[in-house]
Motif scaffolding. Structure first.
Motif, PDB file in Angstrom:
ATOM      1  N   MET A 153       0.848  -1.190   0.000  1.00 31.29           N
ATOM      2  CA  MET A 153       0.000   0.000   0.000  1.00 31.29           C
ATOM      3  C   MET A 153       0.883   1.239   0.000  1.00 31.29           C
ATOM      4  SD  MET A 153      -2.998   0.870   2.734  1.00 31.29           S
ATOM      5  CE  MET A 153      -1.985   0.303   4.090  1.00 31.29           C
ATOM      6  N   GLU A 154       0.773   2.063  -1.025  1.00 32.61           N
ATOM      7  CA  GLU A 154       1.595   3.262  -1.134  1.00 32.61           C
ATOM      8  C   GLU A 154       0.970   4.385  -0.323  1.00 32.61           C
ATOM      9  OE1 GLU A 154       3.338   6.267  -4.582  1.00 32.61           O
ATOM     10  OE2 GLU A 154       2.245   4.452  -5.115  1.00 32.61           O
ATOM     11  N   VAL A 155       1.783   5.062   0.465  1.00 27.19           N
ATOM     12  CA  VAL A 155       1.281   6.152   1.292  1.00 27.19           C
ATOM     13  C   VAL A 155       2.152   7.366   1.090  1.00 27.19           C
ATOM     14  CG1 VAL A 155       0.368   4.587   3.029  1.00 27.19           C
ATOM     15  CG2 VAL A 155       2.666   5.503   3.299  1.00 27.19           C
ATOM     16  N   LYS A 156       1.623   8.523   1.437  1.00 29.88           N
ATOM     17  CA  LYS A 156       2.396   9.751   1.395  1.00 29.88           C
ATOM     18  C   LYS A 156       2.498  10.305   2.799  1.00 29.88           C
ATOM     19  CE  LYS A 156      -1.786  12.286   0.108  1.00 29.88           C
ATOM     20  NZ  LYS A 156      -2.460  13.083  -0.903  1.00 29.88           N
ATOM     21  N   GLU A 157       3.648  10.853   3.128  1.00 30.80           N
ATOM     22  CA  GLU A 157       3.851  11.404   4.456  1.00 30.80           C
ATOM     23  C   GLU A 157       3.153  12.750   4.568  1.00 30.80           C
ATOM     24  OE1 GLU A 157       5.203   9.803   6.868  1.00 30.80           O
ATOM     25  OE2 GLU A 157       5.785   8.114   5.639  1.00 30.80           O
ATOM     26  N   LYS A 158       2.642  13.049   5.748  1.00 28.90           N
ATOM     27  CA  LYS A 158       2.003  14.333   5.989  1.00 28.90           C
ATOM     28  C   LYS A 158       2.683  15.019   7.159  1.00 28.90           C
ATOM     29  CE  LYS A 158      -2.567  13.650   4.074  1.00 28.90           C
ATOM     30  NZ  LYS A 158      -3.983  13.964   4.232  1.00 28.90           N
ATOM     31  N   THR A 159       2.724  16.324   7.114  1.00 24.12           N
ATOM     32  CA  THR A 159       3.300  17.083   8.210  1.00 24.12           C
ATOM     33  C   THR A 159       2.230  17.406   9.226  1.00 24.12           C
ATOM     34  OG1 THR A 159       2.918  19.125   6.997  1.00 24.12           O
ATOM     35  CG2 THR A 159       5.068  18.087   6.742  1.00 24.12           C
ATOM     36  N   GLY A 160       2.660  17.895  10.383  1.00 25.34           N
ATOM     37  CA  GLY A 160       1.724  18.164  11.468  1.00 25.34           C
ATOM     38  C   GLY A 160       0.790  19.311  11.150  1.00 25.34           C
ATOM     39  N   ARG A 161      -0.473  19.164  11.500  1.00 22.36           N
ATOM     40  CA  ARG A 161      -1.465  20.213  11.392  1.00 22.36           C
ATOM     41  C   ARG A 161      -2.258  20.249  12.685  1.00 22.36           C
ATOM     42  NH1 ARG A 161      -2.948  21.709   6.116  1.00 22.36           N
ATOM     43  NH2 ARG A 161      -1.133  21.556   4.776  1.00 22.36           N
ATOM     44  N   ALA A 162      -2.818  21.405  12.982  1.00 25.62           N
ATOM     45  CA  ALA A 162      -3.688  21.491  14.150  1.00 25.62           C
ATOM     46  C   ALA A 162      -4.926  20.652  13.920  1.00 25.62           C
ATOM     47  CB  ALA A 162      -4.078  22.945  14.398  1.00 25.62           C
ATOM     48  N   GLN A 163      -5.485  20.081  14.974  1.00 29.59           N
ATOM     49  CA  GLN A 163      -6.651  19.243  14.823  1.00 29.59           C
ATOM     50  C   GLN A 163      -7.592  19.376  16.002  1.00 29.59           C
ATOM     51  OE1 GLN A 163      -3.606  17.214  15.035  1.00 29.59           O
ATOM     52  NE2 GLN A 163      -3.804  16.357  17.054  1.00 29.59           N
ATOM     53  N   ALA A 164      -8.852  19.023  15.758  1.00 27.03           N
ATOM     54  CA  ALA A 164      -9.809  18.869  16.846  1.00 27.03           C
ATOM     55  C   ALA A 164      -9.778  17.415  17.267  1.00 27.03           C
ATOM     56  CB  ALA A 164     -11.213  19.246  16.365  1.00 27.03           C
ATOM     57  N   SER A 165      -9.596  17.146  18.535  1.00 27.75           N
ATOM     58  CA  SER A 165      -9.451  15.776  19.006  1.00 27.75           C
ATOM     59  C   SER A 165     -10.789  15.214  19.461  1.00 27.75           C
ATOM     60  CB  SER A 165      -8.459  15.714  20.175  1.00 27.75           C
ATOM     61  OG  SER A 165      -7.161  15.990  19.722  1.00 27.75           O
ATOM     62  N   ILE A 166     -11.188  14.117  18.860  1.00 25.82           N
ATOM     63  CA  ILE A 166     -12.387  13.401  19.263  1.00 25.82           C
ATOM     64  C   ILE A 166     -11.926  12.104  19.891  1.00 25.82           C
ATOM     65  CG2 ILE A 166     -14.546  12.386  18.497  1.00 25.82           C
ATOM     66  CD1 ILE A 166     -14.317  15.435  18.248  1.00 25.82           C
ATOM     67  N   LYS A 167     -12.291  11.876  21.135  1.00 27.99           N
ATOM     68  CA  LYS A 167     -11.741  10.763  21.890  1.00 27.99           C
ATOM     69  C   LYS A 167     -12.777   9.674  22.087  1.00 27.99           C
ATOM     70  CE  LYS A 167     -13.037  13.609  25.754  1.00 27.99           C
ATOM     71  NZ  LYS A 167     -13.643  14.586  24.868  1.00 27.99           N
ATOM     72  N   PRO A 168     -12.403   8.394  21.975  1.00 22.98           N
ATOM     73  CA  PRO A 168     -13.316   7.351  22.409  1.00 22.98           C
ATOM     74  C   PRO A 168     -13.680   7.583  23.871  1.00 22.98           C
ATOM     75  CG  PRO A 168     -11.460   6.414  21.215  1.00 22.98           C
ATOM     76  CD  PRO A 168     -11.144   7.867  21.464  1.00 22.98           C
ATOM     77  N   SER A 169     -14.955   7.602  24.171  1.00 24.53           N
ATOM     78  CA  SER A 169     -15.409   7.987  25.504  1.00 24.53           C
ATOM     79  C   SER A 169     -14.874   7.047  26.570  1.00 24.53           C
ATOM     80  CB  SER A 169     -16.931   7.983  25.525  1.00 24.53           C
ATOM     81  OG  SER A 169     -17.422   8.812  24.510  1.00 24.53           O
ATOM     82  N   GLY A 170     -14.640   7.606  27.763  1.00 24.89           N
ATOM     83  CA  GLY A 170     -14.133   6.820  28.866  1.00 24.89           C
ATOM     84  C   GLY A 170     -12.624   6.744  28.912  1.00 24.89           C
ATOM     85  N   SER A 171     -11.942   7.284  27.873  1.00 25.52           N
ATOM     86  CA  SER A 171     -10.493   7.166  27.822  1.00 25.52           C
ATOM     87  C   SER A 171      -9.789   8.469  28.168  1.00 25.52           C
ATOM     88  CB  SER A 171     -10.062   6.737  26.417  1.00 25.52           C
ATOM     89  OG  SER A 171     -10.362   7.756  25.484  1.00 25.52           O
ATOM     90  N   TYR A 172     -10.519   9.561  28.247  1.00 20.93           N
ATOM     91  CA  TYR A 172      -9.888  10.863  28.386  1.00 20.93           C
ATOM     92  C   TYR A 172      -9.298  11.043  29.777  1.00 20.93           C
ATOM     93  CZ  TYR A 172      -9.294  15.900  28.006  1.00 20.93           C
ATOM     94  OH  TYR A 172      -8.778  17.163  27.973  1.00 20.93           O
ATOM     95  N   VAL A 173      -8.059  11.493  29.829  1.00 22.87           N
ATOM     96  CA  VAL A 173      -7.400  11.679  31.120  1.00 22.87           C
ATOM     97  C   VAL A 173      -7.186  13.150  31.438  1.00 22.87           C
ATOM     98  CG1 VAL A 173      -6.264   9.440  31.059  1.00 22.87           C
ATOM     99  CG2 VAL A 173      -5.118  11.409  30.054  1.00 22.87           C
ATOM    100  N   GLY A 174      -7.677  14.045  30.603  1.00 18.37           N
ATOM    101  CA  GLY A 174      -7.586  15.470  30.875  1.00 18.37           C
ATOM    102  C   GLY A 174      -6.431  16.140  30.163  1.00 18.37           C
ATOM    103  N   ASN A 175      -6.545  17.459  29.985  1.00 20.72           N
ATOM    104  CA  ASN A 175      -5.445  18.227  29.424  1.00 20.72           C
ATOM    105  C   ASN A 175      -4.275  18.234  30.403  1.00 20.72           C
ATOM    106  OD1 ASN A 175      -6.940  18.880  27.128  1.00 20.72           O
ATOM    107  ND2 ASN A 175      -7.858  20.660  28.117  1.00 20.72           N
ATOM    108  N   PRO A 176      -3.040  18.349  29.909  1.00 20.97           N
ATOM    109  CA  PRO A 176      -1.887  18.290  30.818  1.00 20.97           C
ATOM    110  C   PRO A 176      -1.927  19.328  31.930  1.00 20.97           C
ATOM    111  CG  PRO A 176      -1.170  18.075  28.547  1.00 20.97           C
ATOM    112  CD  PRO A 176      -2.631  18.415  28.507  1.00 20.97           C
ATOM    113  N   GLY A 177      -2.414  20.548  31.630  1.00 24.91           N
ATOM    114  CA  GLY A 177      -2.512  21.579  32.654  1.00 24.91           C
ATOM    115  C   GLY A 177      -1.173  22.242  32.947  1.00 24.91           C
TER     116      GLY A 177
END
Length: 200
Positions: free
Chosen positions: A1-25
């Motif tokens: 499977m051929e893939v292309k590399e991508k650089t970092g972009r800002a994103q909105a994070s959607i988390k599987p529920s029950g897994s969130y441990v909070g922002n680092p703070g």
């Protein structure tokens, strides 16, 4: 499977529920590049993303059939999906878009939605699901802060499936600002982690 590399972009994070441990703070010692004069509560995050859709059956086949989300609520022309019993992290409706087409290149709007997995093994399982379904992948990246798989859903919405490293492992410059890496993702290791999740 051929893939292309991508650089970092800002994103909105959607988390599987029950897994969130909070922002680092503030105790994590991570310094913003620019800090608001009136910062909001450090616990604020993205609760869900709701997207217009053209075909809910294709949406269901991908998000439920392949990725494994549960249907939490179903209304005429709408699906609300989540993991772990949350009310919804992803919503889709055809109220104004039934049979519609994706926006053309060169327009503004959503770049991608990031679905955050609680463990590296869970992300590895997601990669195995995509591989088993022969789903096209746009790219992979190890950003240092998180590992990411980039793809598009059945309606060409950009997706990032990701796993966050612990905040204490996030790279920082001498002043404590975050830095993103652009490294090749260890796909073999990620797939092995997915097997470990199943005890295989």
């Amino acid at each position: 499977m051929e893939v292309k590399e991508k650089t970092g972009r800002a994103q909105a994070s959607i988390k599987p529920s029950g897994s969130y441990v909070g922002n680092p703070g503030p105790d994590a010692g991570i310094k913003p590049r620019a800090k608001s004069d009136r910062p909001i509560d450090a616990g604020v995050d993205i609760g869900h993303v709701h997207l217009r859709a053209a075909d809910l059956e294709k949406i269901r086949a991908f998000y439920v059939g392949i990725l494994g989300f549960d249907v939490m609520v179903e209304l005429p022309g709408a699906l609300f999906l989540a993991a772990g019993g949350y009310h919804h992290t992803l919503g889709f409706n055809t109220w104004e878009s039934n049979g519609g087409t994706p926006p053309p290149p060169g327009t503004t709007g959503l770049y991608h939605v990031a679905i955050r997995y609680p463990t590296r093994a869970a992300l590895g399982d997601a990669l195995r699901r995509l591989r088993d379904a022969a789903w096209p992948i746009d790219g992979f990246n190890d950003h240092g802060t998180h590992e990411a798989i980039y793809l598009r859903d059945s309606e060409e919405n950009g997706l990032e499936l990701c796993w966050d490293r612990p905040p204490e492992e996030w790279a920082r410059d001498a002043e404590g600002h975050l830095t993103f890496a652009n490294r090749r993702l260890d796909l073999a290791g990620l797939l092995r982690a997915g097997l470990d999740e199943e005890g295989g």
